[in-house]
Design an enzyme around this catalytic site. Structure first.
Site, short mmCIF file in Angstrom:
data_model
loop_
_atom_site.label_atom_id
_atom_site.label_comp_id
_atom_site.label_asym_id
_atom_site.label_seq_id
_atom_site.Cartn_x
_atom_site.Cartn_y
_atom_site.Cartn_z
N ARG A 38 4.71 -0.68 -8.25
CA ARG A 38 6.29 -1.30 -8.38
C ARG A 38 7.09 -2.26 -8.20
O ARG A 38 5.97 -3.14 -7.87
CB ARG A 38 6.68 -0.29 -6.73
CG ARG A 38 5.90 -0.84 -6.03
CD ARG A 38 7.08 -2.11 -4.45
NE ARG A 38 6.05 -2.92 -3.35
CZ ARG A 38 5.70 -3.71 -3.91
NH1 ARG A 38 5.73 -4.31 -5.63
NH2 ARG A 38 4.91 -4.51 -2.62
N GLU A 44 12.59 -6.25 2.54
CA GLU A 44 11.16 -6.67 2.38
C GLU A 44 10.38 -7.58 4.04
O GLU A 44 10.90 -7.95 5.02
CB GLU A 44 11.16 -7.97 1.28
CG GLU A 44 9.78 -8.79 1.12
CD GLU A 44 9.00 -7.88 0.14
OE1 GLU A 44 8.93 -6.07 -0.39
OE2 GLU A 44 10.11 -8.50 -1.76
N ASP A 47 9.05 -2.32 5.65
CA ASP A 47 8.98 -1.04 5.73
C ASP A 47 8.05 -0.49 7.35
O ASP A 47 8.58 0.60 7.90
CB ASP A 47 8.15 -0.33 4.60
CG ASP A 47 6.88 -1.05 4.20
OD1 ASP A 47 6.76 -1.88 4.79
OD2 ASP A 47 6.12 -0.61 3.18
N GLY A 137 -3.29 -8.64 -7.72
CA GLY A 137 -2.92 -9.38 -6.40
C GLY A 137 -0.95 -10.16 -7.12
O GLY A 137 -1.31 -10.84 -6.94
N GLY A 139 1.34 -8.60 -6.33
CA GLY A 139 2.50 -8.44 -5.56
C GLY A 139 3.21 -6.91 -5.99
O GLY A 139 4.74 -7.01 -5.46
N SER A 141 1.82 -3.88 -6.44
CA SER A 141 0.72 -2.69 -5.81
C SER A 141 0.26 -2.39 -6.48
O SER A 141 -0.20 -0.96 -6.49
CB SER A 141 2.31 -1.74 -5.67
OG SER A 141 2.97 -2.13 -4.23
N SER A 142 -0.78 -2.92 -7.12
CA SER A 142 -1.60 -2.65 -8.16
C SER A 142 -2.06 -1.71 -7.36
O SER A 142 -3.35 -0.77 -7.67
CB SER A 142 -2.71 -4.10 -8.38
OG SER A 142 -3.06 -4.84 -7.50
N ASP A 187 5.43 1.09 -1.35
CA ASP A 187 4.04 1.12 -2.06
C ASP A 187 3.73 2.10 -3.08
O ASP A 187 4.04 2.85 -3.99
CB ASP A 187 2.94 -0.15 -2.24
CG ASP A 187 3.49 -1.28 -1.90
OD1 ASP A 187 4.77 -1.61 -1.53
OD2 ASP A 187 2.32 -2.26 -1.30
C1 GLA Z 1 3.14 -5.50 0.87
C2 GLA Z 1 2.85 -3.97 1.73
C3 GLA Z 1 3.91 -2.63 1.54
C4 GLA Z 1 5.16 -3.92 3.18
C5 GLA Z 1 5.16 -5.29 1.98
C6 GLA Z 1 6.07 -6.38 2.46
O1 GLA Z 1 3.46 -5.12 -0.34
O2 GLA Z 1 1.94 -3.24 0.70
O3 GLA Z 1 4.14 -1.83 2.25
O4 GLA Z 1 4.79 -4.24 3.92
O5 GLA Z 1 4.01 -5.93 1.62
O6 GLA Z 1 7.69 -5.71 2.25
#
Ligand code: GLA
Length: 394
Positions: A38, A44, A47, A137, A139, A141-142, A187
């Site tokens: 994603r 940011e 969540d 790594g 950012g 969401s792997s 994520d």
């Molecule tokens: C990571 C976490 C998410 C969220 C973001 C920051 O990706 O897995 O749950 O907290 O950082 O927005």
């Protein structure tokens, strides 16, 4: 510039089937699933404060192919080239009352965690091959895409009741207890519930979701990877979480979602300067995200872009999770006409930026960033895609 497309995942799936056949006795796998990575457009570090987030699912994802087997053994192979750890793990299906433990190799912890917390067991043994085209790594969401793909695979072996919220929460639990990363719910939610042509507004307090159309051919979402690897299992992420909890407690609120700027100002003297700034980011970001969702709904990209920039500045100055490379990428993007907004995305400390821009400006923006950036960036032109799926094998 890479324009991601559905066919990348289809090719990855075909290649992974080939690997499976080679490794597991020349037979085709019976099951094939995928789950997307994603990009978060705005919202940011909100969540885990019960706030709003506005991510979209990517056309990049993780695929799992495999088949059940009779001998109660689970045998999993990854094709990930980045890892120097062993690429195969094998262990018996956990018996009733038995438990899997996190350990080495680390990539397998995400899979083991989901197996451990899968509620519709008992599971049969199985053989599977995992492959992904989400940069690790970065950012994007792997990890969540691996967890959700694993869960989707297990659903084919032993169906659960199909509830998407349970699915996302079990995957989050796997990440907490097996990868030791105290992430929020964003994520896993978007990897399960993403929808083609839409961003997803998630209310992390009520767990309600609302699709916001994002399929205007005149705008595109550009992801720029700084190629600085982020490591979120370090102390920074849990420290931010604790600071937010501390601020909420001092303000007498269940979470920062319940607080507004006036509440924060009224308690300023009771907070350290740092904790005050952390709370200021979160309270402001929750409000920005709600406004951004409305702006996107009414196709007001200018307002949306301004909110993205405010989000970045707040993450950089108050939440302190950006890094010089991400700041460079954002500044360079904003210098080009046709760019509505740009910001770091995900947990921070490296990884990617997300930029909303007029379709026609994409190539110019890429060239400009390449020229200005002190390192080598990677670019992906993306479109909102569907959440996890089962693929029919011919
Ligand atoms: C990571 C976490 C998410 C969220 C973001 C920051 O990706 O897995 O749950 O907290 O950082 O927005």
């Amino acid at each position: 510039m890479e324009r991601t497309s559905e066919s990348d995942l289809v090719s990855l799936l075909a290649a992974t089937r080939g690997v499976y056949k080679r490794i597991f006795g020349g037979v085709d796998p019976k099951i094939a699933v995928s789950a997307p990575g994603r990009v978060n457009l705005i919202g940011e570090h909100t969540d885990y404060n019960q706030g709003f987030v506005l991510p979209m699912a990517l056309q990049m994802g993780t695929v799992v192919v495999g088949s059940p087997r009779e001998d109660r053994i689970i045998s999993i192979v990854t094709t990930a080239e980045e890892t120097e750890e062993p690429k195969r793990v094998e262990f018996p299906v956990p018996m009733e009352g038995g438990a899997l433990e996190p350990g080495e190799p680390r990539w397998a912890n995400y899979v083991k965690g989901v197996i451990q917390h899968y509620e519709a067991g008992p599971l049969p043994g199985f053989s599977a091959v995992i492959a992904s085209n989400v940069p690790l790594g970065g950012g994007l969401s792997s990890s969540a895409s691996l967890e959700v793909a694993t869960y989707t695979f297990l659903q084919q072996l032993r169906p659960d009741d199909g509830d998407p919220v349970t699915k996302a929460l079990v995957c989050q639990k796997a990440e907490h207890t097996f990868a030791m990363m105290p992430c929020g719910i964003m994520d896993q939610f978007i990897s399960v519930m993403g929808k083609e042509g839409h961003a997803l507004l998630i209310d992390c307090r009520s767990l309600e979701t609302h699709l916001v159309p994002l399929s205007d051919p005149n705008v595109v979402v550009l992801i720029t990877n700084s190629n600085v690897r982020h490591i979120l299992t370090g102390s920074e992420y849990p420290t931010r979480r604790r600071q937010c909890e501390e601020a909420a407690k001092v303000l007498g609120k269940a979470s920062l979602r319940e607080a507004n700027m006036a509440d924060l100002e009224a308690s300023k003297a009771l907070l350290s300067e740092e904790v005050y700034r952390r709370a200021k980011h979160v309270i402001g970001e929750i409000e920005r995200t709600a406004r951004a969702a409305e702006a996107l709904q009414s196709k007001d990209y200018k307002i949306f872009g301004q909110l993205m920039v405010e989000s970045h500045n707040s993450l950089r100055d108050d939440y302190e999770v950006s890094c010089p490379e991400l700041d460079e990428l954002v500044s360079a993007a904003l210098e080009i006409p046709g760019v509505y907004g740009s910001r770091m995305t995900g947990g921070g400390f490296g990884g990617c930026t997300v930029t909303l821009l007029e379709s026609g400006a994409a190539e110019k923006v890429r060239r400009h960033i390449e020229e200005k950036y002190s390192r080598t960036a990677t670019f992906y032109l993306t479109q909102p895609s569907d959440g996890a799926k089962v693929h029919r094998l011919p």
